[in-house]
Design an enzyme around this catalytic site. Sequence first.
Site, PDB file in Angstrom:
ATOM      1  N   HIS A   1       0.819  -1.210   0.000  1.00 47.07           N
ATOM      2  CA  HIS A   1       0.000   0.000   0.000  1.00 47.07           C
ATOM      3  C   HIS A   1       0.858   1.267   0.000  1.00 47.07           C
ATOM      4  O   HIS A   1       2.045   1.233   0.333  1.00 47.07           O
ATOM      5  CB  HIS A   1      -0.921   0.020   1.230  1.00 47.07           C
ATOM      6  CG  HIS A   1      -0.154   0.034   2.520  1.00 47.07           C
ATOM      7  ND1 HIS A   1       0.400   1.181   3.054  1.00 47.07           N
ATOM      8  CD2 HIS A   1       0.184  -0.969   3.354  1.00 47.07           C
ATOM      9  CE1 HIS A   1       1.027   0.884   4.178  1.00 47.07           C
ATOM     10  NE2 HIS A   1       0.919  -0.429   4.377  1.00 47.07           N
TER      11      HIS A   1
ATOM     12  N   GLU B   1      -2.278  -7.150   7.077  1.00 43.43           N
ATOM     13  CA  GLU B   1      -0.994  -7.053   7.760  1.00 43.43           C
ATOM     14  C   GLU B   1      -0.943  -7.942   9.003  1.00 43.43           C
ATOM     15  O   GLU B   1      -1.980  -8.355   9.530  1.00 43.43           O
ATOM     16  CB  GLU B   1      -0.732  -5.586   8.140  1.00 43.43           C
ATOM     17  CG  GLU B   1       0.631  -5.305   8.741  1.00 43.43           C
ATOM     18  CD  GLU B   1       1.798  -5.703   7.847  1.00 43.43           C
ATOM     19  OE1 GLU B   1       1.984  -6.914   7.595  1.00 43.43           O
ATOM     20  OE2 GLU B   1       2.554  -4.811   7.424  1.00 43.43           O
TER      21      GLU B   1
END
Length: 177
Positions: free
Chosen positions: A9, A84
């Site tokens: 990201h 994550e």
Amino acid sequence: MATIGLIRHGITDWNELGKAQGVSDISLNDLGRSQAKRLGRRLSQNEDWDMLITSNLKRAVETARIIGNIINRPISSIDDRIREINWGRNWRNLELGIENFENVSTRGLDFLEDIERLYKNKRVLAVSHGALIGLTLQRLLPEEFQTTYIENTSLTIIRKIKDRWRCQLYNCTIHLK
């Protein structure tokens, strides 16, 4: 064989402060949005991608939407397996609740194997996170990746050829230059 483009990201305020985000749901900052636009323009120029999959965390979804708007691909699905690592609560001081690295890499590997099996001959972009991508690469190709560092909006391309995973491009950020 599927071609899978792993994207970290765009940058967030927490990235700039050096704070581990884990599963905290942090949005991109202006620089992160700019990085995603640059990567989207790169991907639209000389690469054709069939699908776009993202982690469920805001920073990944926002990155995927920006890229998808530029390459004219909607988000095909949101997959929790590529979110994550969960650092737990107050992890730096107490070491409580941290997700095991092996579990993180197993999630990543399961995702890749499913993509390879379900989308043969497709080119799939997956927007994820630094630790997930790095730990998955270390598990997938341990000889090649004893350590990893994944830059924001970097592109890593992997393929499974004759039952063996290969990395064709690692941590590429040429679009940010």
